[in-house]
Design a protein around this motif. Structure first.
Motif, PDB file in Angstrom:
ATOM      1  N   GLU A  91       0.814  -1.220   0.000  1.00 24.29           N
ATOM      2  CA  GLU A  91       0.000   0.000   0.000  1.00 24.29           C
ATOM      3  C   GLU A  91       0.845   1.267   0.000  1.00 24.29           C
ATOM      4  OE1 GLU A  91       0.234  -1.499   4.345  1.00 24.29           O
ATOM      5  OE2 GLU A  91       0.059  -2.340   2.317  1.00 24.29           O
ATOM      6  N   ASP A  94       0.553   3.172  -3.413  1.00 23.47           N
ATOM      7  CA  ASP A  94      -0.637   4.015  -3.573  1.00 23.47           C
ATOM      8  C   ASP A  94      -0.558   5.276  -2.713  1.00 23.47           C
ATOM      9  OD1 ASP A  94      -1.838   2.356  -5.400  1.00 23.47           O
ATOM     10  OD2 ASP A  94      -3.010   1.258  -3.911  1.00 23.47           O
ATOM     11  N   ARG A  95       0.060   5.147  -1.563  1.00 23.18           N
ATOM     12  CA  ARG A  95       0.081   6.268  -0.607  1.00 23.18           C
ATOM     13  C   ARG A  95       1.067   7.353  -1.010  1.00 23.18           C
ATOM     14  NH1 ARG A  95      -0.724   9.977   1.632  1.00 23.18           N
ATOM     15  NH2 ARG A  95      -1.098  10.473   3.818  1.00 23.18           N
ATOM     16  N   GLU A 124      -7.573  12.400  -3.980  1.00 23.17           N
ATOM     17  CA  GLU A 124      -6.246  11.935  -3.574  1.00 23.17           C
ATOM     18  C   GLU A 124      -5.214  12.519  -4.524  1.00 23.17           C
ATOM     19  OE1 GLU A 124      -5.702   7.751  -3.799  1.00 23.17           O
ATOM     20  OE2 GLU A 124      -6.595   7.556  -5.788  1.00 23.17           O
ATOM     21  N   GLU A 130      -1.484  16.774  -1.026  1.00 25.97           N
ATOM     22  CA  GLU A 130      -0.392  15.823  -0.772  1.00 25.97           C
ATOM     23  C   GLU A 130       0.823  16.206  -1.624  1.00 25.97           C
ATOM     24  OE1 GLU A 130      -3.393  12.071   0.214  1.00 25.97           O
ATOM     25  OE2 GLU A 130      -2.448  12.232  -1.758  1.00 25.97           O
TER      26      GLU A 130
END
Length: 308
Positions: A91, A94-95, A124, A130
């Motif tokens: 994961e 994806d992060r 996202e 981000e």
């Protein structure tokens, strides 16, 4: 009648009797304080003073000379360790992958960006503030069964970094080389954002292309035979074209352009007291340009609002 001898002691250790003087300051020094010199011995203070007065060798761009490409080794180690972490925790990709604009659905799947987004979907990527993804994506690679290359993605990038880094890092010095690497990675991510904001991109290839551009610039600056260098650049540009079918050509081209700009600033800055100012200023201007472009693109994607 004989005169009484004068007892001499070390200036750093008064309790130790000695009869040897430092050849530079002529103070008495004991065996523990003696340092071999071209003629006789010197005290530790004079050795340090002498080292400060010796002119340190510099690279053509003003960096400190380093025979061992430590930064290249560290960057390879970081990329490999991150890849091992991906294997344990998939994961992570994806992060931290470079994503400009995407949606995470209520089912946990990833969807194309639309604004405004439907209820139950969450933004996202950079549209969700981000910003760290602009750099973290450059330290990630495809999982063993992912994409076209799988594990060869990280292998090819690290082999290229190994071969190029050992050539370019000694030309620039560690600090200049690290700045080049990070700015090339940043340039690749920003071009991905501008052209393909919905793509999820990983890989160090943008930074590697930037190092390739620096190799060409520095070779011309030094005045080496350009035959081999030109063949290398032809192969690099050919791969840029071919890779457009299966990889992120935007990241490659962005890294190549950013690396070339940084290398030109490093190599052709005036060789006087202004050199550091010009080099730092050029890097700062590039960061500002990339930041403004990224903020403007994200603002356009979010309808005028910039996520914090």
């Amino acid at each position: 009648m004989d005169s009484e001898s004068t007892v001499t002691t070390c200036y750093r250790h008064p309790q130790v009797e000695c009869h040897v003087r430092c050849t530079r300051c002529e103070r008495y020094i004991c065996p523990d304080c003696m340092r071999e010199a071209a003629v006789g011995h010197q005290c530790p203070a004079c050795v340090r003073e002498g080292a400060r007065s010796v002119r340190q060798a510099r690279t053509l761009v003003g960096g400190r000379v380093s025979a061992v490409p430590v930064v290249t080794y560290v960057l390879i180690a970081v990329n490999v360790l991150v890849y091992l972490a991906e294997l344990v925790r998939p994961e992570i990709v994806d992060r931290f992958a470079m994503v400009g604009a995407g949606l995470l659905g209520p089912d946990g799947e990833h969807y194309l960006w639309v604004d405004p987004h439907p209820a139950g979907f969450t933004p996202e990527g950079l549209v969700d503030g981000e910003w760290y993804r602009l750099l973290t994506g450059a330290f990630l690679h495809l999982p063993p069964t992912g994409g076209t290359f799988g594990v060869f993605h990280v292998v090819m990038n690290m082999v290229a970094l190994w071969n190029l880094g050992r050539l370019v890092e000694p030309m620039l010095g560690r600090v200049h080389y690290l700045a080049l690497y990070l700015l090339s990675a940043l340039g690749g991510s920003v071009l991905v954002l501008l052209i393909a904001p919905e793509d999820a991109v990983v890989g160090a290839s943008g930074a590697v292309f930037g190092i390739g551009a620096a190799y060409y610039v520095m070779a011309r600056r030094i005045g080496v035979d350009m035959g081999q260098v030109n063949r290398f650049m032809a192969g690099l540009l050919l791969w840029l074209v071919v890779s457009a079918v299966v990889t992120s050509w935007e990241g490659h081209l962005g890294g190549l352009l950013a690396g070339g700009v940084v290398a030109l600033a490093f190599a052709y800055a005036p060789r006087d007291g202004r050199r550091t100012l010009v080099q730092v200023g050029a890097c700062g201007v590039l960061v500002v340009v990339l930041a403004v472009a990224a903020v403007a693109k994200v603002s356009a994607l979010t309808g005028g609002g910039v996520p914090q």
